[in-house]
Design a protein around this motif. Structure first.
Motif, PDB file in Angstrom:
ATOM      1  N   SER A 105      -5.046  -8.504   8.574  1.00 64.16           N
ATOM      2  CA  SER A 105      -5.104  -8.255   7.130  1.00 64.16           C
ATOM      3  C   SER A 105      -3.917  -7.409   6.665  1.00 64.16           C
ATOM      4  O   SER A 105      -3.754  -7.162   5.473  1.00 64.16           O
ATOM      5  N   GLY A 106      -3.073  -6.975   7.615  1.00 66.54           N
ATOM      6  CA  GLY A 106      -1.950  -6.077   7.321  1.00 66.54           C
ATOM      7  C   GLY A 106      -1.051  -6.516   6.176  1.00 66.54           C
ATOM      8  O   GLY A 106      -0.805  -5.721   5.250  1.00 66.54           O
ATOM      9  N   PRO A 107      -0.533  -7.766   6.196  1.00 67.30           N
ATOM     10  CA  PRO A 107       0.379  -8.183   5.127  1.00 67.30           C
ATOM     11  C   PRO A 107      -0.243  -8.082   3.730  1.00 67.30           C
ATOM     12  O   PRO A 107       0.380  -7.554   2.813  1.00 67.30           O
ATOM     13  N   GLN A 108      -1.472  -8.570   3.584  1.00 66.03           N
ATOM     14  CA  GLN A 108      -2.133  -8.512   2.274  1.00 66.03           C
ATOM     15  C   GLN A 108      -2.392  -7.075   1.844  1.00 66.03           C
ATOM     16  O   GLN A 108      -2.218  -6.729   0.664  1.00 66.03           O
ATOM     17  N   ARG A 109      -2.769  -6.224   2.774  1.00 64.06           N
ATOM     18  CA  ARG A 109      -3.004  -4.813   2.460  1.00 64.06           C
ATOM     19  C   ARG A 109      -1.712  -4.118   2.042  1.00 64.06           C
ATOM     20  O   ARG A 109      -1.690  -3.295   1.118  1.00 64.06           O
ATOM     21  N   ALA A 110      -0.611  -4.458   2.744  1.00 66.34           N
ATOM     22  CA  ALA A 110       0.695  -3.860   2.410  1.00 66.34           C
ATOM     23  C   ALA A 110       1.140  -4.283   1.007  1.00 66.34           C
ATOM     24  O   ALA A 110       1.682  -3.473   0.249  1.00 66.34           O
ATOM     25  N   ILE A 111       0.878  -5.550   0.659  1.00 68.33           N
ATOM     26  CA  ILE A 111       1.250  -6.060  -0.666  1.00 68.33           C
ATOM     27  C   ILE A 111       0.429  -5.359  -1.753  1.00 68.33           C
ATOM     28  O   ILE A 111       0.973  -4.909  -2.771  1.00 68.33           O
ATOM     29  N   SER A 112      -0.880  -5.246  -1.518  1.00 66.16           N
ATOM     30  CA  SER A 112      -1.752  -4.567  -2.501  1.00 66.16           C
ATOM     31  C   SER A 112      -1.315  -3.131  -2.706  1.00 66.16           C
ATOM     32  O   SER A 112      -1.236  -2.636  -3.842  1.00 66.16           O
ATOM     33  N   GLU A 113      -0.984  -2.454  -1.605  1.00 68.57           N
ATOM     34  CA  GLU A 113      -0.612  -1.043  -1.679  1.00 68.57           C
ATOM     35  C   GLU A 113       0.719  -0.838  -2.398  1.00 68.57           C
ATOM     36  O   GLU A 113       0.855   0.069  -3.215  1.00 68.57           O
ATOM     37  N   VAL A 114       1.703  -1.692  -2.099  1.00 68.59           N
ATOM     38  CA  VAL A 114       3.028  -1.506  -2.713  1.00 68.59           C
ATOM     39  C   VAL A 114       2.959  -1.740  -4.228  1.00 68.59           C
ATOM     40  O   VAL A 114       3.664  -1.080  -4.994  1.00 68.59           O
ATOM     41  N   LEU A 115       2.095  -2.673  -4.652  1.00 68.83           N
ATOM     42  CA  LEU A 115       1.930  -2.923  -6.087  1.00 68.83           C
ATOM     43  C   LEU A 115       1.162  -1.777  -6.752  1.00 68.83           C
ATOM     44  O   LEU A 115       1.543  -1.291  -7.822  1.00 68.83           O
ATOM     45  N   ASP A 116       0.093  -1.322  -6.106  1.00 66.94           N
ATOM     46  CA  ASP A 116      -0.718  -0.223  -6.656  1.00 66.94           C
ATOM     47  C   ASP A 116       0.101   1.060  -6.805  1.00 66.94           C
ATOM     48  O   ASP A 116      -0.072   1.814  -7.768  1.00 66.94           O
ATOM     49  N   ASN A 117       0.987   1.296  -5.836  1.00 67.70           N
ATOM     50  CA  ASN A 117       1.785   2.533  -5.828  1.00 67.70           C
ATOM     51  C   ASN A 117       2.648   2.692  -7.076  1.00 67.70           C
ATOM     52  O   ASN A 117       2.980   3.812  -7.473  1.00 67.70           O
ATOM     53  N   CYS A 118       3.064   1.574  -7.659  1.00 68.95           N
ATOM     54  CA  CYS A 118       3.947   1.670  -8.833  1.00 68.95           C
ATOM     55  C   CYS A 118       3.330   1.068 -10.093  1.00 68.95           C
ATOM     56  O   CYS A 118       4.012   0.936 -11.117  1.00 68.95           O
ATOM     57  N   GLY A 119       2.052   0.696  -9.996  1.00 70.66           N
ATOM     58  CA  GLY A 119       1.357   0.188 -11.182  1.00 70.66           C
ATOM     59  C   GLY A 119       1.821  -1.170 -11.657  1.00 70.66           C
ATOM     60  O   GLY A 119       1.689  -1.505 -12.838  1.00 70.66           O
TER      61      GLY A 119
END
Length: 263
Positions: free
Chosen positions: A39-53
């Protein structure tokens, strides 16, 4: 109007993302400690988007690279070799780079770069020796944290040779040294030298030209970096973004694609 591009580097042991604004400014980054097939890639994508809104729709272009890049066919606009992305990322961070040594979780790459483009490379992906995985195994045998290897190795007071380049044989060698009462710090220093000697062999096949830059997770281990500097006879530069280098290159290529398409 600002252009946002997303670079995703799906490695064997970690997933990294970087969002660039207008091809020059890093606005967000993320790193999840699991890679391809998880699930790493999807989690990394969600996190990078959330971090900057920002949202997926705000991205002008998404480019995936790394060992597991083809797992993102539905999400990314394009996939690209990690070799090209590592070359591009290193050139962005160090414009005078000519040699990149990338030690990842399961492979070692040495790239020769001219004007930001890779012109030659050597790669070891058939064996774990000299990789992050090798260091993980050694740390487990020694019952220490991987993050403590550099500090402990720096406390070494005498040379201990770990001569096996095979992970399995090196593990046996370390166990043998422990049973003889050899100091762990000396063993760790020997392990760092063993990793360096493996990488130096690849580097000499490509040809080492200053400036030399080291990327990948293992570049955070100063013991390995110093051992490489000594054996190569060249100073090595690293960046706090060492683990994000492939994702950075992917985001840069994504921006380049947007500009080309706009012409």
């Amino acid at each position: 109007m600002d252009i946002y591009t997303l670079g995703i580097d799906v490695g064997s042991t970690a997933s990294k993302c970087i969002i660039l604004k207008n091809g020059t400014e890093i606005v967000s980054k993320s790193l999840i400690d699991v890679g391809a097939g998880t699930s790493g890639p999807q989690r990394a994508i969600s996190e990078v988007l959330d971090n900057c809104g920002l949202k997926r729709e705000d991205m002008s272009y998404i480019l995936a690279t790394g060992y597991g890049r083809n797992s993102l066919l539905d999400l990314a606009d394009k996939q690209m070799s990690e070799l090209s992305c590592h070359a591009r990322g290193a050139y962005f961070l160090f414009p005078d780079v000519h040699t990149v040594i990338d030690i990842g979780g399961q492979d070692v790459k040495v790239l020769h770069i001219e004007n930001g483009a890779m012109v030659n490379f050597q790669m070891n992906d058939k064996c774990a020796a000299g990789t992050g995985r090798f260091l993980d195994v050694m740390a487990r045998v020694l019952e220490v944290k991987v993050s403590d290897l550099a500090m402990l190795g720096a406390m070494s007071t005498k040379e201990v040779a770990i001569s096996s380049t095979c992970t399995v044989f090196a593990e046996s060698e370390v166990i043998s040294q422990l049973s003889m009462g050899t100091n762990k710090c000396d063993i760790i220093n020997g392990i760092h030298n063993s990793v360096a000697s493996r990488v130096v062999g690849l580097a000499h096949r490509v040809g080492v030209v200053d400036r030399v830059v080291m990327t990948g997770g293992v570049a955070q281990n100063t013991g390995v970096v110093k051992a490489l500097e000594k054996q190569l006879g060249h100073e090595i530069s690293t960046s706090p973004l060492t683990q994000y280098n492939g994702a950075l290159g992917a985001a840069l290529f994504a921006y380049q694609r947007v500009i080309q398409d706009a012409k």
